[in-house]
Motif scaffolding. Structure first.
Motif, PDB file in Angstrom:
ATOM      1  N   MET A   1       0.814  -1.205   0.000  1.00  0.00           N
ATOM      2  CA  MET A   1       0.000   0.000   0.000  1.00  0.00           C
ATOM      3  C   MET A   1       0.854   1.264   0.000  1.00  0.00           C
ATOM      4  SD  MET A   1      -3.114  -1.029  -0.062  1.00  0.00           S
ATOM      5  CE  MET A   1      -4.088  -2.501   0.297  1.00  0.00           C
ATOM      6  N   LEU A   2       0.342   2.305  -0.664  1.00  0.00           N
ATOM      7  CA  LEU A   2       0.880   3.644  -0.532  1.00  0.00           C
ATOM      8  C   LEU A   2       0.145   4.315   0.618  1.00  0.00           C
ATOM      9  CD1 LEU A   2       1.040   4.728  -4.274  1.00  0.00           C
ATOM     10  CD2 LEU A   2       2.992   4.253  -2.787  1.00  0.00           C
ATOM     11  N   VAL A   3       0.879   5.011   1.482  1.00  0.00           N
ATOM     12  CA  VAL A   3       0.290   5.633   2.662  1.00  0.00           C
ATOM     13  C   VAL A   3       0.726   7.079   2.756  1.00  0.00           C
ATOM     14  CG1 VAL A   3       0.181   3.440   3.908  1.00  0.00           C
ATOM     15  CG2 VAL A   3       2.214   4.887   4.144  1.00  0.00           C
ATOM     16  N   ASP A   4      -0.016   7.855   3.553  1.00  0.00           N
ATOM     17  CA  ASP A   4       0.407   9.227   3.806  1.00  0.00           C
ATOM     18  C   ASP A   4       1.310   9.256   5.038  1.00  0.00           C
ATOM     19  OD1 ASP A   4      -1.209   9.103   6.075  1.00  0.00           O
ATOM     20  OD2 ASP A   4      -2.793  10.355   5.246  1.00  0.00           O
ATOM     21  N   ALA A   5       1.663  10.468   5.492  1.00  0.00           N
ATOM     22  CA  ALA A   5       2.611  10.594   6.600  1.00  0.00           C
ATOM     23  C   ALA A   5       2.072  10.060   7.909  1.00  0.00           C
ATOM     24  CB  ALA A   5       3.022  12.059   6.763  1.00  0.00           C
ATOM     25  N   ASP A   6       0.748   9.869   7.994  1.00  0.00           N
ATOM     26  CA  ASP A   6       0.137   9.315   9.205  1.00  0.00           C
ATOM     27  C   ASP A   6      -0.143   7.824   9.094  1.00  0.00           C
ATOM     28  OD1 ASP A   6       0.046  11.823  10.527  1.00  0.00           O
ATOM     29  OD2 ASP A   6      -1.712  12.365   9.352  1.00  0.00           O
ATOM     30  N   GLY A   7       0.189   7.231   7.940  1.00  0.00           N
ATOM     31  CA  GLY A   7      -0.057   5.801   7.751  1.00  0.00           C
ATOM     32  C   GLY A   7      -1.397   5.475   7.133  1.00  0.00           C
ATOM     33  N   ALA A   8      -2.212   6.491   6.803  1.00  0.00           N
ATOM     34  CA  ALA A   8      -3.498   6.246   6.152  1.00  0.00           C
ATOM     35  C   ALA A   8      -3.279   5.810   4.704  1.00  0.00           C
ATOM     36  CB  ALA A   8      -4.361   7.503   6.193  1.00  0.00           C
ATOM     37  N   VAL A   9      -4.021   4.812   4.266  1.00  0.00           N
ATOM     38  CA  VAL A   9      -3.840   4.252   2.923  1.00  0.00           C
ATOM     39  C   VAL A   9      -4.277   5.251   1.861  1.00  0.00           C
ATOM     40  CG1 VAL A   9      -4.555   2.431   1.346  1.00  0.00           C
ATOM     41  CG2 VAL A   9      -4.083   1.887   3.739  1.00  0.00           C
ATOM     42  N   GLU A  10      -3.405   5.460   0.872  1.00  0.00           N
ATOM     43  CA  GLU A  10      -3.700   6.353  -0.251  1.00  0.00           C
ATOM     44  C   GLU A  10      -3.885   5.593  -1.563  1.00  0.00           C
ATOM     45  OE1 GLU A  10      -1.674  10.616   0.610  1.00  0.00           O
ATOM     46  OE2 GLU A  10      -0.337   9.087  -0.212  1.00  0.00           O
ATOM     47  N   GLY A  11      -3.319   4.414  -1.651  1.00  0.00           N
ATOM     48  CA  GLY A  11      -3.412   3.680  -2.903  1.00  0.00           C
ATOM     49  C   GLY A  11      -2.777   2.314  -2.790  1.00  0.00           C
ATOM     50  N   TRP A  12      -2.855   1.575  -3.874  1.00  0.00           N
ATOM     51  CA  TRP A  12      -2.329   0.210  -3.948  1.00  0.00           C
ATOM     52  C   TRP A  12      -1.001   0.230  -4.675  1.00  0.00           C
ATOM     53  CZ3 TRP A  12      -3.560  -3.916  -8.039  1.00  0.00           C
ATOM     54  CH2 TRP A  12      -3.087  -5.176  -7.617  1.00  0.00           C
ATOM     55  N   LEU A  13      -0.030  -0.498  -4.157  1.00  0.00           N
ATOM     56  CA  LEU A  13       1.279  -0.594  -4.793  1.00  0.00           C
ATOM     57  C   LEU A  13       1.632  -2.069  -4.968  1.00  0.00           C
ATOM     58  CD1 LEU A  13       3.744   1.053  -5.840  1.00  0.00           C
ATOM     59  CD2 LEU A  13       4.772   0.701  -3.592  1.00  0.00           C
ATOM     60  N   PRO A  14       1.157  -2.688  -6.040  1.00  0.00           N
ATOM     61  CA  PRO A  14       1.487  -4.103  -6.258  1.00  0.00           C
ATOM     62  C   PRO A  14       2.988  -4.277  -6.482  1.00  0.00           C
ATOM     63  CG  PRO A  14       0.459  -3.179  -8.206  1.00  0.00           C
ATOM     64  CD  PRO A  14       0.349  -2.127  -7.131  1.00  0.00           C
ATOM     65  N   TYR A  15       3.463  -5.494  -6.243  1.00  0.00           N
ATOM     66  CA  TYR A  15       4.899  -5.763  -6.305  1.00  0.00           C
ATOM     67  C   TYR A  15       5.477  -5.436  -7.676  1.00  0.00           C
ATOM     68  CZ  TYR A  15       9.242  -8.065  -4.973  1.00  0.00           C
ATOM     69  OH  TYR A  15      10.544  -8.327  -4.670  1.00  0.00           O
ATOM     70  N   ARG A  16       4.717  -5.715  -8.717  1.00  0.00           N
ATOM     71  CA  ARG A  16       5.209  -5.427 -10.070  1.00  0.00           C
ATOM     72  C   ARG A  16       5.458  -3.935 -10.254  1.00  0.00           C
ATOM     73  NH1 ARG A  16       1.857  -7.754 -15.061  1.00  0.00           N
ATOM     74  NH2 ARG A  16       2.742  -9.659 -14.171  1.00  0.00           N
ATOM     75  N   GLN A  17       4.525  -3.105  -9.757  1.00  0.00           N
ATOM     76  CA  GLN A  17       4.698  -1.666  -9.869  1.00  0.00           C
ATOM     77  C   GLN A  17       5.848  -1.174  -8.996  1.00  0.00           C
ATOM     78  OE1 GLN A  17       3.278   0.265 -12.031  1.00  0.00           O
ATOM     79  NE2 GLN A  17       4.390   2.071 -11.315  1.00  0.00           N
ATOM     80  N   HIS A  18       6.000  -1.787  -7.827  1.00  0.00           N
ATOM     81  CA  HIS A  18       7.128  -1.445  -6.958  1.00  0.00           C
ATOM     82  C   HIS A  18       8.454  -1.677  -7.691  1.00  0.00           C
ATOM     83  CE1 HIS A  18       9.197  -1.108  -2.988  1.00  0.00           C
ATOM     84  NE2 HIS A  18      10.072  -1.883  -3.603  1.00  0.00           N
ATOM     85  N   LEU A  19       8.579  -2.822  -8.358  1.00  0.00           N
ATOM     86  CA  LEU A  19       9.802  -3.129  -9.100  1.00  0.00           C
ATOM     87  C   LEU A  19      10.005  -2.172 -10.259  1.00  0.00           C
ATOM     88  CD1 LEU A  19       9.756  -7.041  -9.159  1.00  0.00           C
ATOM     89  CD2 LEU A  19      11.204  -5.537  -7.778  1.00  0.00           C
ATOM     90  N   ALA A  20       8.908  -1.762 -10.901  1.00  0.00           N
ATOM     91  CA  ALA A  20       9.022  -0.816 -12.007  1.00  0.00           C
ATOM     92  C   ALA A  20       9.568   0.528 -11.511  1.00  0.00           C
ATOM     93  CB  ALA A  20       7.664  -0.623 -12.671  1.00  0.00           C
ATOM     94  N   LEU A  21       9.100   0.975 -10.349  1.00  0.00           N
ATOM     95  CA  LEU A  21       9.621   2.213  -9.774  1.00  0.00           C
ATOM     96  C   LEU A  21      11.097   2.067  -9.420  1.00  0.00           C
ATOM     97  CD1 LEU A  21       6.689   3.189  -7.363  1.00  0.00           C
ATOM     98  CD2 LEU A  21       7.267   4.295  -9.518  1.00  0.00           C
ATOM     99  N   ALA A  22      11.439   0.931  -8.797  1.00  0.00           N
ATOM    100  CA  ALA A  22      12.816   0.706  -8.351  1.00  0.00           C
ATOM    101  C   ALA A  22      13.784   0.604  -9.526  1.00  0.00           C
ATOM    102  CB  ALA A  22      12.890  -0.554  -7.501  1.00  0.00           C
ATOM    103  N   ALA A  23      13.373  -0.062 -10.594  1.00  0.00           N
ATOM    104  CA  ALA A  23      14.276  -0.284 -11.735  1.00  0.00           C
ATOM    105  C   ALA A  23      14.372   0.922 -12.655  1.00  0.00           C
ATOM    106  CB  ALA A  23      13.807  -1.499 -12.533  1.00  0.00           C
ATOM    107  N   GLY A  24      13.415   1.839 -12.523  1.00  0.00           N
ATOM    108  CA  GLY A  24      13.387   2.979 -13.435  1.00  0.00           C
ATOM    109  C   GLY A  24      13.816   4.290 -12.839  1.00  0.00           C
ATOM    110  N   GLY A  25      14.484   4.255 -11.686  1.00  0.00           N
ATOM    111  CA  GLY A  25      15.009   5.471 -11.095  1.00  0.00           C
ATOM    112  C   GLY A  25      14.019   6.265 -10.274  1.00  0.00           C
TER     113      GLY A  25
END
Length: 255
Positions: A72-96
């Protein structure tokens, strides 16, 4: 109640806050790693970096993405803002589009990091975390380091095993960028011609000599070394009253 009291005119000013602690200077130094980063995924590892990332999100880096470490994507208080599936996480990590702040059991002048073992790899004296994702992190997106105890055991001439890749080994990798190293004594960066570590700022009460004594290699030191930026009154209240009211930051930096 008088009109003066009702409208707050003449009410006593809030009591001044106690001076910032060393841990709070470290929180600010970690937060500054994400200044101007834009919409990237912040991945802080450790109590102080985590408070720093949340502080940055609440103040000068509102575009920063934070995660709960699972899906999950969260705000500074830990409230859920969105979904971050593992595939998207890897795409962010591999793409800078991720900026991780990792720890380091050993770190050399060019930013090569070791979190795997101490001693010869074939028969180490100490087994640590293992290589984990350090090579992928350092070669594919910006990376910073958090060292809660600055010492010669950490800052070494040569790491026993390269996990995180330093500037002398990156080979021009497109997204390789080491931003800063924050310790309990100072802030270091790589703003030198050969991309080796430089003393960027000192925390209050720390001298250049103390940093040199705690570093196992010759460190680049400018003629004038500024003091690490301290927290504003707003930032200090956020740290103490909202982000870390139980004072967990002192576990990593007790003095």
């Amino acid at each position: 109640m008088t009109d003066v009291d009702r409208h707050g005119v003449g009410a006593p000013a809030p009591a001044p806050l106690p001076p910032p602690t060393r841990a709070e200077y470290c929180v600010i130094a970690c937060a500054e790693a994400w200044r101007g980063a834009g919409e990237v995924l912040a991945s802080p590892m450790g109590l102080v970096p985590s408070i720093g990332a949340r502080l940055a999100r609440r103040t000068f880096a509102p575009e920063l993405l934070l995660t709960d470490g699972e899906a999950m994507l969260v705000d500074a208080d830990g409230a859920v803002e969105g979904w971050l599936p593992y595939r998207q996480h890897l795409a962010l990590a591999a793409g800078g589009r991720r900026h991780v702040m990792m720890g380091a059991s050993q770190l050399d002048r060019y930013g090569n990091q070791n979190i795997s073992c101490i001693g010869d790899w074939a028969q180490p004296r100490r087994q640590l975390l293992g290589v984990r994702g350090a090579p992928v992190n350092t070669l594919n997106h910006p990376t910073s380091y958090w060292v809660p105890k600055h010492s010669r055991r950490v800052f070494v001439e040569r790491v026993d095993m390269v996990c995180g890749v330093g500037y002398d080994r990156a080979g021009g990798a497109r997204h390789h960028r080491l931003v800063r190293v924050v310790t309990d004594l100072c802030v270091l960066d790589f703003a030198t011609p050969d991309r080796s570590l430089r003393l960027a700022s000192l925390h209050p009460g720390v001298t250049v000599e103390r940093v040199r004594e705690a570093t196992g290699f010759a460190l680049t030191v400018p003629d004038e070394v500024p003091c690490t930026r301290g927290p504003t009154a707003q930032e200090l209240r956020l740290i103490r009253e909202v982000l870390d009211p139980h004072g967990t930051r002192a576990r990593e930096v007790p003095h």
